[in-house]
Design an enzyme around this catalytic site. Structure first.
Site, mmCIF file in Angstrom:
data_model
loop_
_atom_site.group_PDB
_atom_site.id
_atom_site.type_symbol
_atom_site.label_atom_id
_atom_site.label_comp_id
_atom_site.label_asym_id
_atom_site.label_seq_id
_atom_site.Cartn_x
_atom_site.Cartn_y
_atom_site.Cartn_z
ATOM 1 N N ARG A 79 -2.984 -26.741 -13.461
ATOM 2 C CA ARG A 79 -4.060 -26.318 -14.371
ATOM 3 C C ARG A 79 -4.331 -24.820 -14.199
ATOM 4 O O ARG A 79 -4.592 -24.110 -15.170
ATOM 5 C CB ARG A 79 -5.332 -27.133 -14.112
ATOM 6 C CG ARG A 79 -5.205 -28.570 -14.618
ATOM 7 C CD ARG A 79 -6.273 -29.478 -14.032
ATOM 8 N NE ARG A 79 -7.626 -29.088 -14.397
ATOM 9 C CZ ARG A 79 -8.706 -29.465 -13.715
ATOM 10 N NH1 ARG A 79 -8.597 -30.237 -12.650
ATOM 11 N NH2 ARG A 79 -9.897 -29.074 -14.106
ATOM 12 N N ARG A 135 -12.111 -37.412 -11.719
ATOM 13 C CA ARG A 135 -11.179 -37.124 -12.815
ATOM 14 C C ARG A 135 -9.735 -37.229 -12.333
ATOM 15 O O ARG A 135 -9.402 -36.755 -11.244
ATOM 16 C CB ARG A 135 -11.425 -35.695 -13.307
ATOM 17 C CG ARG A 135 -12.614 -35.568 -14.217
ATOM 18 C CD ARG A 135 -12.942 -34.135 -14.511
ATOM 19 N NE ARG A 135 -11.804 -33.342 -14.947
ATOM 20 C CZ ARG A 135 -11.894 -32.131 -15.449
ATOM 21 N NH1 ARG A 135 -13.080 -31.574 -15.596
ATOM 22 N NH2 ARG A 135 -10.825 -31.465 -15.809
ATOM 23 N N ARG A 170 -8.824 -22.066 -25.424
ATOM 24 C CA ARG A 170 -8.005 -21.965 -24.225
ATOM 25 C C ARG A 170 -6.686 -21.259 -24.491
ATOM 26 O O ARG A 170 -5.901 -21.080 -23.567
ATOM 27 C CB ARG A 170 -7.710 -23.367 -23.716
ATOM 28 C CG ARG A 170 -8.441 -23.733 -22.427
ATOM 29 C CD ARG A 170 -7.991 -25.119 -22.060
ATOM 30 N NE ARG A 170 -8.299 -25.546 -20.742
ATOM 31 C CZ ARG A 170 -9.363 -26.247 -20.384
ATOM 32 N NH1 ARG A 170 -10.301 -26.509 -21.255
ATOM 33 N NH2 ARG A 170 -9.491 -26.667 -19.153
ATOM 34 N N LYS A 220 -18.114 -23.685 -15.434
ATOM 35 C CA LYS A 220 -18.464 -23.670 -16.859
ATOM 36 C C LYS A 220 -19.290 -24.902 -17.236
ATOM 37 O O LYS A 220 -20.280 -24.785 -17.950
ATOM 38 C CB LYS A 220 -17.197 -23.647 -17.747
ATOM 39 C CG LYS A 220 -16.275 -22.469 -17.516
ATOM 40 C CD LYS A 220 -15.123 -22.454 -18.520
ATOM 41 C CE LYS A 220 -14.177 -23.616 -18.418
ATOM 42 N NZ LYS A 220 -13.433 -23.716 -17.141
HETATM 43 P P1 AMP Z 1 -11.463 -29.485 -18.763
HETATM 44 O O1 AMP Z 1 -12.390 -30.653 -18.653
HETATM 45 O O2 AMP Z 1 -12.011 -28.390 -19.628
HETATM 46 O O3 AMP Z 1 -10.984 -28.997 -17.431
HETATM 47 O O4 AMP Z 1 -10.158 -30.018 -19.545
HETATM 48 C C1 AMP Z 1 -9.352 -31.057 -19.003
HETATM 49 C C2 AMP Z 1 -7.999 -31.048 -19.683
HETATM 50 O O5 AMP Z 1 -8.158 -31.318 -21.079
HETATM 51 C C3 AMP Z 1 -7.239 -29.729 -19.622
HETATM 52 O O6 AMP Z 1 -6.510 -29.586 -18.406
HETATM 53 C C4 AMP Z 1 -6.324 -29.862 -20.833
HETATM 54 O O7 AMP Z 1 -5.235 -30.725 -20.581
HETATM 55 C C5 AMP Z 1 -7.228 -30.553 -21.851
HETATM 56 N N1 AMP Z 1 -8.004 -29.572 -22.655
HETATM 57 C C6 AMP Z 1 -9.341 -29.355 -22.614
HETATM 58 N N2 AMP Z 1 -9.700 -28.402 -23.479
HETATM 59 C C7 AMP Z 1 -8.556 -27.978 -24.073
HETATM 60 C C8 AMP Z 1 -8.246 -26.989 -25.026
HETATM 61 N N3 AMP Z 1 -9.215 -26.204 -25.562
HETATM 62 N N4 AMP Z 1 -6.952 -26.847 -25.399
HETATM 63 C C9 AMP Z 1 -5.973 -27.606 -24.884
HETATM 64 N N5 AMP Z 1 -6.174 -28.547 -23.961
HETATM 65 C C10 AMP Z 1 -7.458 -28.748 -23.556
#
Ligand code: AMP
Length: 195
Positions: free
Chosen positions: A150, A139, A88, A13
């Site tokens: 996740r 990360r 999400r 994404k």
């Molecule tokens: P990502 O970079 O999109 O993989 O997001 C990293 C982490 O941020 C996720 O594993 C969640 O803990 C948190 N996170 C990101 N976007 C959301 C969302 N829309 N709702 C809840 N938690 C989020």
């Protein structure tokens, strides 16, 4: 152009959003990036979010919806945006529908990157290696243990978001296992039909 990209962690994404941002000159609203920035800056949101993110869970809907609501008010998002990592949960999707309705805005497309979940862990490991090779910082949640959580979080809470959009919006699917350029071409194809 208002667009949502859906798909599990590691589906691509972020990579595809960055390309679309360049092509359409609209911002990429990645809630994960915004939350990581909040954690780094030590804001109240960041302090709440850190442990949840480190464990591979989801930050509360209220916090994330608030962040997105503020962000889409900013001038650069007036012509459109790409949502990456949001919504999400079905609750977030419902909140977004309400937000856009109030602003009399429509979504142009909701595109799901469909991937073979067995391949995701090795993608994440590759992403970590590439980041290190480029001199960057990996990360905190890109490790096999947290990644498993996740993915479970995705299955339980985020996969139903696709069904939500199947009901109320036009949901398109793209083969996220194809080469990066081919995935981009498939997305652009959908968007050209749409525009
Ligand atoms: P990502 O970079 O999109 O993989 O997001 C990293 C982490 O941020 C996720 O594993 C969640 O803990 C948190 N996170 C990101 N976007 C959301 C969302 N829309 N709702 C809840 N938690 C989020």
């Amino acid at each position: 152009m208002r667009l949502i990209l859906l798909g599990p962690p590691g589906a691509g994404k972020g990579t595809q959003s960055a390309r679309l941002r360049e092509k359409y000159n609209i911002p990429q609203l990645a809630t994960g990036d915004m939350l990581r920035a909040a954690v780094k800056a030590g804001t109240p949101v960041g302090l709440k979010a850190k442990a949840i993110m480190d464990a591979g869970g989801l930050v509360s809907d209220d916090i994330v919806v608030g962040i997105v609501a503020d962000r889409i008010e900013e001038a650069d998002a007036h012509n459109g945006f790409i949502l990456d990592g949001f919504p999400r949960t079905v609750k977030q999707a419902e909140a977004l529908t309400e937000m856009l309705h109030q602003k009399q805005m429509d979504l142009d497309a909701v595109i799901e990157l469909v991937v073979d979940e067995n391949a995701l862990l090795s993608r994440i490991e590759k992403r970590a290696q590439e980041t290190i090779a480029a001199g960057g910082t990996v990360r905190a949640d890109d490790n096999p243990e947290t990644f498993k959580n996740r993915l479970e979080t995705y299955r339980a809470q985020t996969a139903p978001v696709s069904s939500y959009y199947r009901g109320v919006e036009v949901l398109k699917t793209v083969d996220g296992m194809a080469e990066i350029d081919d995935v981009t071409a498939a997305i652009e194809n959908i968007l050209q039909v749409k525009v």
